[in-house]
Every structure is written in structure tokens, then in C-alpha cells.
Design a protein around this motif. Structure first.
Motif, PDB file in Angstrom:
ATOM      1  N   GLU A  32      49.894 -43.741 -10.232  1.00  0.00           N
ATOM      2  CA  GLU A  32      48.937 -44.277 -11.197  1.00  0.00           C
ATOM      3  C   GLU A  32      48.909 -43.423 -12.465  1.00  0.00           C
ATOM      4  O   GLU A  32      48.888 -43.960 -13.590  1.00  0.00           O
ATOM      5  CB  GLU A  32      47.544 -44.336 -10.562  1.00  0.00           C
ATOM      6  CG  GLU A  32      46.462 -44.886 -11.473  1.00  0.00           C
ATOM      7  CD  GLU A  32      46.707 -46.324 -11.902  1.00  0.00           C
ATOM      8  OE1 GLU A  32      46.158 -46.721 -12.951  1.00  0.00           O
ATOM      9  OE2 GLU A  32      47.470 -47.036 -11.224  1.00  0.00           O
ATOM     10  N   ASN A  33      48.916 -42.105 -12.294  1.00  0.00           N
ATOM     11  CA  ASN A  33      48.956 -41.220 -13.467  1.00  0.00           C
ATOM     12  C   ASN A  33      50.242 -41.415 -14.263  1.00  0.00           C
ATOM     13  O   ASN A  33      50.239 -41.402 -15.502  1.00  0.00           O
ATOM     14  CB  ASN A  33      48.830 -39.763 -13.036  1.00  0.00           C
ATOM     15  CG  ASN A  33      47.452 -39.422 -12.491  1.00  0.00           C
ATOM     16  OD1 ASN A  33      46.467 -40.055 -12.846  1.00  0.00           O
ATOM     17  ND2 ASN A  33      47.380 -38.428 -11.610  1.00  0.00           N
ATOM     18  N   LYS A  82      50.092 -44.701 -16.342  1.00  0.00           N
ATOM     19  CA  LYS A  82      49.308 -44.552 -17.568  1.00  0.00           C
ATOM     20  C   LYS A  82      50.045 -43.690 -18.593  1.00  0.00           C
ATOM     21  O   LYS A  82      50.074 -44.008 -19.782  1.00  0.00           O
ATOM     22  CB  LYS A  82      47.963 -43.926 -17.238  1.00  0.00           C
ATOM     23  CG  LYS A  82      47.051 -44.813 -16.412  1.00  0.00           C
ATOM     24  CD  LYS A  82      45.730 -44.114 -16.095  1.00  0.00           C
ATOM     25  CE  LYS A  82      44.815 -44.992 -15.256  1.00  0.00           C
ATOM     26  NZ  LYS A  82      43.547 -44.289 -14.913  1.00  0.00           N
TER      27      LYS A  82
END
Length: 344
Positions: free
Chosen positions: A195-196, A199
């Protein structure tokens, strides 16, 4: 850090390098599929479609939009590029003839100069003449190379579009398969890393697009003010060259400005030099800040990663260097690589 972690990191770097070279169409397709995923979920939720139908609709919309941009903007841009490259060798040949004429005219002055100074001046002028000849050869080779590369670009585009559809259809199953290779207790950390990364990578791409768009606008405005021909094509060329760190635009603007100054076009030549300084200063000041804000790393690490990546693996390193920092920061946020140095 243990030997296992070092080997894992080395294997990861090799994988990233291959991904940015031979695997570039698939990497680009994966990023587009991730970008289209919210649209897929919207179609699945609002219209109760399955993933296959939602993927077909979203990918087809993307393909139509991409082809529309190619037709609407690319046709004129491509025509300017062809006209520019067709005229460039003749322009440089004229400059070479002008320099040769200057050499012949200057021979009368040699008799009134000390022998060493005369020899140095003649050598400098001949070196400039040879440089212009080399520029002609390089322009011709570049144009031929571009023409030869068109079939490869077409294949790249087809593979990219097919991969976008396939990734979009199976993005969820690919994620599940990737997570299955990790221990169940570690999957939460891995999902957080992914997820990091999502982004940060999307932020990195967005920042590069913003910088390139701003550079293109500045260049286009400068060329229009100077009244130079083929502004769309030349601005695009400068944006592509400007990806190179430090003084990338100098390889286009400085020789061009020198030619204009030699041929008594002082306003245009001085204007190009000013434009070169403006673009260079703009990129060097704004790029680390925009990149750092977009991906969550500081301006100094962003600048270092850009330069070190370029020095190690060339142009690919401009993208690979920040990506390595992004991966490391994402892993640290997920709780990995938290070991500290002990001095006792």
C-alpha cells in the motif's frame, strides 16, 4: 543486517533493474492497471458487473483515450519532428560552411599574429568545423535510428495494451498469489508495504509528469517568444533530454545558441542561453521538492537518489534510484529494517 537480508536486497535490486529494462512494457501496464483499479471497483459496485466486464470497459476507455491523444496531438507533433530532423542536417551544414568561410577569411590575419597564437586560433576554428560535421552525422544517425525503432515501438505499444487488459482482469488474484509466498504472520506487513509502495510510486509518476509538463510549457513559451520554428517538436525533445540530471538541456540548447550567435542571430541565440539557464535552475530547485512531497522522502535524499542512480546505471537510474529509496522507506514504515547499530 543478516546475509540472507543482503542477498534478498541484492536480488530485489537486480529484479528492479530488469523490470525497468526488458520488462518495461509490463511494468508500465501494471502501473496503469493499478491506476484503473478504482474505476473497476466503481463499475463492479454501481453496475454489479464482474471483474472481467469491468476490466474490459475501463481498459477500453483508457485505450480509446490514449489513441485519441495520439491522433489529436501526436500527428501534428510527429509532423514537426519529421520536418525538424529533415532540416537540421542542412542547417548544421550551412553553419559548417560559415565556419569554413570564417577560417579562410581569417588566414589574412595570421600573418600579423605570433606563430603560436595563429596556430592555436586555426586549430580552434578547425575543431569547431569538425564538431559541426559530427553534429550532422549524429543527427542523421538519430533520425535513421528513430525510423528503425518504429516497428519496435509498435510492438511495445501492442504488448503494453494487451498486458493492461490481462493485469486488470487478474490484479486481485496476482496480489493473493504474491502474498501466499509469505508466512501468514508477515502478510499484514507485506500488505502495508504494498500500500505504501502504491501511494509512493503513483506519487512519483505524478511528480515526474508535473515536472515534465511545466518544463514543456516553459520551453514552449520561450520558443514562441523567440519566434523559432517547430516549437512543439523542439520543446518535446528538450523535455526528453531534460530527464538527464544536472545539465541535460545543454546538449540541445547550447550548440543551437552557439550556431545562432555565429550566424548573427544574436537575439535568438541569447534567448536560448537564457532559456537554458531558466530550465536548468527550475528543474534543480523544484524537482527535489516536488519529488520529495509526492513520494514522502526528503528533498536531499531525492536529489542524491536521482544523481547516484544516473551515475550507476544511466538514464534508467533516474527512475530506479528514487524507486529504491521508495521501497526502503515503505519497508521501514511497515516495520522492516528496524535494526540499529550497537557500539557496546
Amino acid at each position: 543486517m543478516s546475509l540472507k537480508q543482503v542477498l534478498t536486497a541484492a536480488a530485489g535490486l537486480i529484479f528492479l533493474y530488469l523490470l525497468f529494462t526488458v520488462g518495461s512494457p509490463f511494468l508500465l501496464a501494471l502501473l496503469v492497471a493499478i491506476f484503473l483499479e478504482p474505476l473497476n471497483r466503481l463499475f463492479m459496485r454501481k453496475f454489479r458487473l464482474n471483474r472481467l466486464a469491468a476490466g474490459v470497459i475501463s481498459c477500453t476507455l483508457f485505450t480509446v483515450l490514449l489513441i485519441g491523444l495520439f491522433i489529436g496531438i501526436g500527428v501534428k507533433l510527429f509532423a514537426e519532428v519529421i520536418a525538424f530532423w529533415d532540416k537540421a542536417p542542412r542547417v548544421v551544414s550551412d553553419a559548417n560552411a560559415y565556419v569554413q568561410q570564417t577560417i579562410d577569411s581569417a588566414k589574412e590575419l595570421y600573418a600579423h599574429m605570433p606563430p603560436d597564437a595563429a596556430s592555436q586560433l586555426e586549430s580552434t576554428l578547425k575543431g569547431l568545423s569538425n564538431s559541426l560535421v559530427n553534429v550532422v552525422a549524429n543527427i542523421s544517425q538519430t533520425f535513421v535510428g528513430f525510423a528503425k525503432g518504429i516497428p519496435g515501438m509498435f510492438i511495445f505499444f501492442i504488448v503494453f495494451l494487451v498486458a493492461v487488459y490481462l493485469f486488470s482482469f487478474s490484479l486481485t488474484s496476482l496480489k493473493s498469489s504474491f502474498l501466499s509466498i509469505f508466512d501468514e504472520r508477515s502478510r499484514g506487513q507485506v500488505e502495508q508495504v504494498l500500500e505504501n509502495l502504491r501511494k509512493s510510486v503513483l506519487g512519483f509518476i505524478r511528480s515526474q509528469l508535473i515536472l515534465s509538463a511545466l518544463t514543456y510549457v516553459i520551453t514552449l513559451i520561450g520558443l514562441l517568444i523567440l519566434g523559432l520554428k517547430y516549437p512543439l517538436a523542439i520543446a518535446l525533445l528538450i523535455v526528453i533530454v531534460d530527464i538527464l540530471p544536472i545539465l541535460g538541456t545543454g546538449s540541445v540548447l547550447v550548440p543551437w545558441a552557439g550556431y545562432l550567435l555565429l550566424t548573427n542571430h544574436s537575439f535568438e541565440g541569447a534567448g536560448l542561453l537564457i532559456l537554458f539557464v531558466v530550465i536548468t535552475v527550475f528543474r534543480r530547485i523544484v524537482e527535489p521538492k516536488v519529488l520529495g512531497d509526492a513520494v514522502g522522502i526528503g528533498a536531499l535524499p531525492a536529489l542524491i537518489s536521482l544523481y547516484v542512480g544516473f551515475k550507476l546505471v544511466g538514464v534508467i537510474g533516474v527512475f530506479l534510484g528514487p524507486l529504491v529509496v521508495i521501497v526502503y522507506m515503505a519497508a521501514r514504515k511497515a516495520g522492516l529494517f528496524q535494526s540499529k547499530i550497537k557500539l557496546d
